[in-house]
Structures are given as C-alpha cells and as structure tokens.
Design a protein around this motif. Structure first.
Motif, mmCIF file in Angstrom:
data_model
loop_
_atom_site.group_PDB
_atom_site.id
_atom_site.type_symbol
_atom_site.label_atom_id
_atom_site.label_comp_id
_atom_site.label_asym_id
_atom_site.label_seq_id
_atom_site.Cartn_x
_atom_site.Cartn_y
_atom_site.Cartn_z
ATOM 1 N N UNK A 193 0.832 -1.198 0.000
ATOM 2 C CA UNK A 193 0.000 0.000 0.000
ATOM 3 C C UNK A 193 0.869 1.251 0.000
ATOM 4 N N UNK A 194 0.499 2.212 -0.831
ATOM 5 C CA UNK A 194 1.193 3.496 -0.857
ATOM 6 C C UNK A 194 0.442 4.493 0.011
ATOM 7 N N UNK A 195 1.195 5.196 0.858
ATOM 8 C CA UNK A 195 0.640 6.231 1.727
ATOM 9 C C UNK A 195 1.269 7.567 1.333
ATOM 10 N N UNK A 196 0.446 8.574 1.143
ATOM 11 C CA UNK A 196 0.921 9.904 0.779
ATOM 12 C C UNK A 196 1.519 10.603 2.000
ATOM 13 N N UNK A 197 2.676 11.231 1.809
ATOM 14 C CA UNK A 197 3.350 11.961 2.881
ATOM 15 C C UNK A 197 3.565 13.426 2.518
ATOM 16 N N UNK A 198 2.711 13.949 1.669
ATOM 17 C CA UNK A 198 2.793 15.357 1.320
ATOM 18 C C UNK A 198 3.449 15.604 -0.027
ATOM 19 N N UNK A 199 3.662 16.899 -0.316
ATOM 20 C CA UNK A 199 4.267 17.327 -1.586
ATOM 21 C C UNK A 199 5.734 17.646 -1.346
ATOM 22 N N UNK A 200 6.618 16.957 -2.042
ATOM 23 C CA UNK A 200 8.051 17.160 -1.865
ATOM 24 C C UNK A 200 8.461 18.559 -2.308
ATOM 25 N N UNK A 201 9.181 19.251 -1.433
ATOM 26 C CA UNK A 201 9.665 20.586 -1.772
ATOM 27 C C UNK A 201 10.894 20.496 -2.671
ATOM 28 N N UNK A 202 11.192 21.584 -3.343
ATOM 29 C CA UNK A 202 12.381 21.647 -4.187
ATOM 30 C C UNK A 202 13.637 21.556 -3.318
ATOM 31 N N UNK A 203 14.681 20.972 -3.891
ATOM 32 C CA UNK A 203 15.962 20.914 -3.205
ATOM 33 C C UNK A 203 16.210 19.703 -2.333
ATOM 34 N N UNK A 235 14.862 14.952 2.572
ATOM 35 C CA UNK A 235 13.938 15.861 1.908
ATOM 36 C C UNK A 235 12.912 16.405 2.896
ATOM 37 N N UNK A 236 12.180 17.409 2.425
ATOM 38 C CA UNK A 236 11.110 17.992 3.226
ATOM 39 C C UNK A 236 9.859 18.075 2.367
ATOM 40 N N UNK A 237 8.717 17.759 2.960
ATOM 41 C CA UNK A 237 7.465 17.795 2.216
ATOM 42 C C UNK A 237 6.462 18.709 2.897
ATOM 43 N N UNK A 238 5.564 19.220 2.086
ATOM 44 C CA UNK A 238 4.506 20.111 2.536
ATOM 45 C C UNK A 238 3.266 19.274 2.825
ATOM 46 N N UNK A 239 2.721 19.380 4.055
ATOM 47 C CA UNK A 239 1.572 18.568 4.430
ATOM 48 C C UNK A 239 0.497 19.437 5.088
ATOM 49 N N UNK A 240 -0.737 18.953 5.035
ATOM 50 C CA UNK A 240 -1.811 19.636 5.746
ATOM 51 C C UNK A 240 -1.640 19.376 7.238
ATOM 52 N N UNK A 241 -1.808 20.412 8.038
ATOM 53 C CA UNK A 241 -1.607 20.278 9.478
ATOM 54 C C UNK A 241 -2.539 19.226 10.070
ATOM 55 N N UNK A 242 -3.734 19.107 9.545
ATOM 56 C CA UNK A 242 -4.673 18.124 10.074
ATOM 57 C C UNK A 242 -4.229 16.676 9.801
ATOM 58 N N UNK A 243 -3.262 16.484 8.885
ATOM 59 C CA UNK A 243 -2.782 15.146 8.559
ATOM 60 C C UNK A 243 -1.547 14.753 9.359
ATOM 61 N N UNK A 244 -1.056 15.653 10.212
ATOM 62 C CA UNK A 244 0.199 15.416 10.932
ATOM 63 C C UNK A 244 0.134 14.155 11.783
ATOM 64 N N UNK A 245 -0.925 13.988 12.570
ATOM 65 C CA UNK A 245 -1.007 12.838 13.464
ATOM 66 C C UNK A 245 -0.992 11.521 12.693
ATOM 67 N N UNK A 246 -1.729 11.476 11.594
ATOM 68 C CA UNK A 246 -1.771 10.254 10.795
ATOM 69 C C UNK A 246 -0.428 9.910 10.185
ATOM 70 N N UNK A 247 0.278 10.936 9.684
ATOM 71 C CA UNK A 247 1.596 10.710 9.092
ATOM 72 C C UNK A 247 2.584 10.258 10.159
ATOM 73 N N UNK A 248 2.511 10.854 11.328
ATOM 74 C CA UNK A 248 3.420 10.444 12.398
ATOM 75 C C UNK A 248 3.181 8.982 12.789
ATOM 76 N N UNK A 249 1.920 8.565 12.857
ATOM 77 C CA UNK A 249 1.624 7.165 13.173
ATOM 78 C C UNK A 249 2.141 6.239 12.086
ATOM 79 N N UNK A 250 1.986 6.656 10.825
ATOM 80 C CA UNK A 250 2.465 5.823 9.714
ATOM 81 C C UNK A 250 3.973 5.630 9.770
ATOM 82 N N UNK A 251 4.705 6.725 9.942
ATOM 83 C CA UNK A 251 6.163 6.651 9.965
ATOM 84 C C UNK A 251 6.643 5.891 11.202
ATOM 85 N N UNK A 252 6.026 6.148 12.352
ATOM 86 C CA UNK A 252 6.421 5.444 13.573
ATOM 87 C C UNK A 252 6.196 3.938 13.435
#
Length: 299
Positions: A193-203, A235-252
């Motif tokens: 399964x692919x999980x979205x982690x935001x939009x990758x910033x330049x650089x 890298x750094x990605x741009x994410x919606x603040x409301x998605x922070x908890x879900x992304x943290x659980x996924x990565x953890x």
C-alpha cells in the motif's frame, strides 16, 4: 512524497511461480547429512548447510540450531524476502502470482528484465494490465538524437501504482528479458500500500554511501576492495496540518521495517528502499506544516 509499505509474502498469499523450489533436496528427518551438505525447507523457504558430518534428525529450522547454517532464501522466494543482495533467477522470463489483499502499488528492484508486466484479476476478471520498460531512458526513443544520447541502463527501482485494491485480488507479475533463453533476475518484488506523505519541496538531497575499502601500505601502494553501496536521501514535504497525526503514526509504524520511500515519481535517485533515520514535523501554520525525513537505503 510517498511510502510503499510492503505486505509480506507468506504461504497463504503465495499463489504460483514459474520458478521451482528445487535448489537442493528437502530436509528429511530420516536422512544422514555430511558436512557442507545443503538442504531446503519448504516451510521456511530457506537453504541450510550442514555444519558437521553424521548429521541426523536435527531440524534446520529450529532457532539457534548448531547443526545447520542458514545460507539464504531459495531461488523461488529470494525476490519475496524483502532483503537486498539476494536474487531470483530464471531463463527468458519469470512469472509470479500473489494474493496480497488490498494492495495498490508494486515495485521491482534490482532486475535484469527488460519489461515488467502486471496483471490484476478479481474472480477471473482482469481489472488491470500494464507493461513497463526498465530502460533508464523511459523506454521511449523517438528520434536518432535520443537514440545516441539518452541515458542507458536499467532503473534500479520500477514502481507501478494505481492497482485495483480488492481483498480478493490476484496480482501476476511477468518479468521478461531481451533473450528468450537468457538469464532473467529480480532482487526484490514489493507489493503493498502506498501512503501519501505530502508534496516534496524543491531541493531534496540525494547521494550514495560507498562501503568499498581503500588502504595504503607503508610503501604508498593503495589497494581498493570494491564493496556494495547504498542510496541515501533527505527531503522535506509540505503537508496539511490536520494530517500530521496520521503521518506520524504511519512513519512510527515503520520503525525497523524496510519500506520503499518515493520522493518524486519518475526519479530513480529519489526512490530509496530502506529505513528512515530521522523524522520531524514543523507545525508552522494552522493549515500547512512541514515534514522532514532522512532515509538510509539498504545495501
């Protein structure tokens, strides 16, 4: 930024393969094995080497066994062990069918095949059928200039997403070489399964870690021992603040678990199979925040 979380292949999800599991004879409790004799276990799909002679009725799959040494997966299962450094090898083509459940993406790593075809069926009906080239130039040569100047070789990581996600889906993967009788190999096949982690910033920062050794003796003679290398990516990605908890659980949840991290589709250098080293979130704004990741690839 995405992460492909692999679904482990098991006896329950393994449907079929064109590769036979016949590397060595299957272990038998009634047989006596000499030192260095090799057997396989169809339960663990591993190869074991006898550590001593007169080896009788010592199950090689018992954890901590001193009678046998686990030397790796069988050829049929090497592509499915989620490890780097082992390959499944066939002739002309390799076909494997899995029933992984609700998977929406697939990746093929370290292959010598020219094309990868993925067919997804549900109750005998084909819902997805796509063939991709492993050519580093994308497999599209439109003119003579591109023929002579396009990048050559194969991509290290080929990702195919958009698979129909059904609990009873069967995923068939066909890897075909240029020579119908030549060797075809694949190091790792990931279905998950692919999980979205935001939009990758330049650089984003990408590179490799070389494990080769270079030693210079007292006379100034340098000896180089070539060893493996591994990708790395920050890298750094741009994410919606409301998605922070879900992304943290996924990565953890991926602690000490290898996964395929995709910084940007279409860039092999931004696709790394390995572990996250550092993860942090900058809660910058009410609506938008930033996720930073450092990934270390497997050798």
């Amino acid at each position: 930024m995405k992460v492909l979380i692999p679904i482990p292949a098991t006896n329950a999800t393994f449907v079929s393969s064109s590769l036979a599991e016949a590397d060595y004879p299957a272990w038998s409790s009634g047989a006596t094995y000499a030192a260095a004799a090799k057997v396989i276990s169809t339960a663990t799909h591993r190869i074991y080497e006898s550590n001593a002679g007169a080896n009788t009725n010592n199950d090689p799959t018992v954890p901590g066994s001193t009678f046998w040494t686990d030397i790796g997966p069988t050829n049929r299962w090497a592509m499915l062990d989620q490890a780097v450094g082992t390959q499944s090898i066939g002739r002309g083509s390799i076909t494997v069918t899995l029933a992984p459940g609700r998977a929406n993406s697939l990746a093929v790593l370290d292959t010598t095949a020219d094309t990868v075809r993925v067919i997804v069926t549900v109750d005998g009906t084909t819902l997805f059928d796509q063939t991709r080239s492993t050519n580093a130039s994308g497999g599209v040569i439109t003119d003579w200039y591109a023929y002579f100047t396009a990048e050559t070789g194969r991509v290290n990581s080929l990702v195919i997403d958009g698979l129909p996600s059904y609990a009873n889906a069967q995923v068939q993967v066909i890897l075909t070489g240029a020579d119908s009788s030549g060797p075809v190999a694949v190091g790792t096949l990931l279905v998950g399964k692919v999980v979205e982690l935001g939009i990758t910033e330049a650089g984003p920062s990408v590179g490799i870690t070389d494990f080769s050794r270079k030693e210079t003796d007292a006379f100034g003679v340098t000896t180089v021992v070539e060893r493996s290398w591994a990708k790395r990516m920050t890298l750094r990605s741009l994410i919606e603040t409301r998605a922070v908890d879900g992304i943290q659980r996924t990565v953890a949840g991926l602690r000490a678990r290898p996964a395929l991290w995709i910084g940007e589709e279409g860039y092999d250098s931004l696709t790394v199979y390995g572990f996250f080293k550092d993860f942090s979130v900058d809660l910058a704004l009410e609506q938008i925040s930033y996720c930073s990741l450092s990934i270390e690839g497997l050798i």
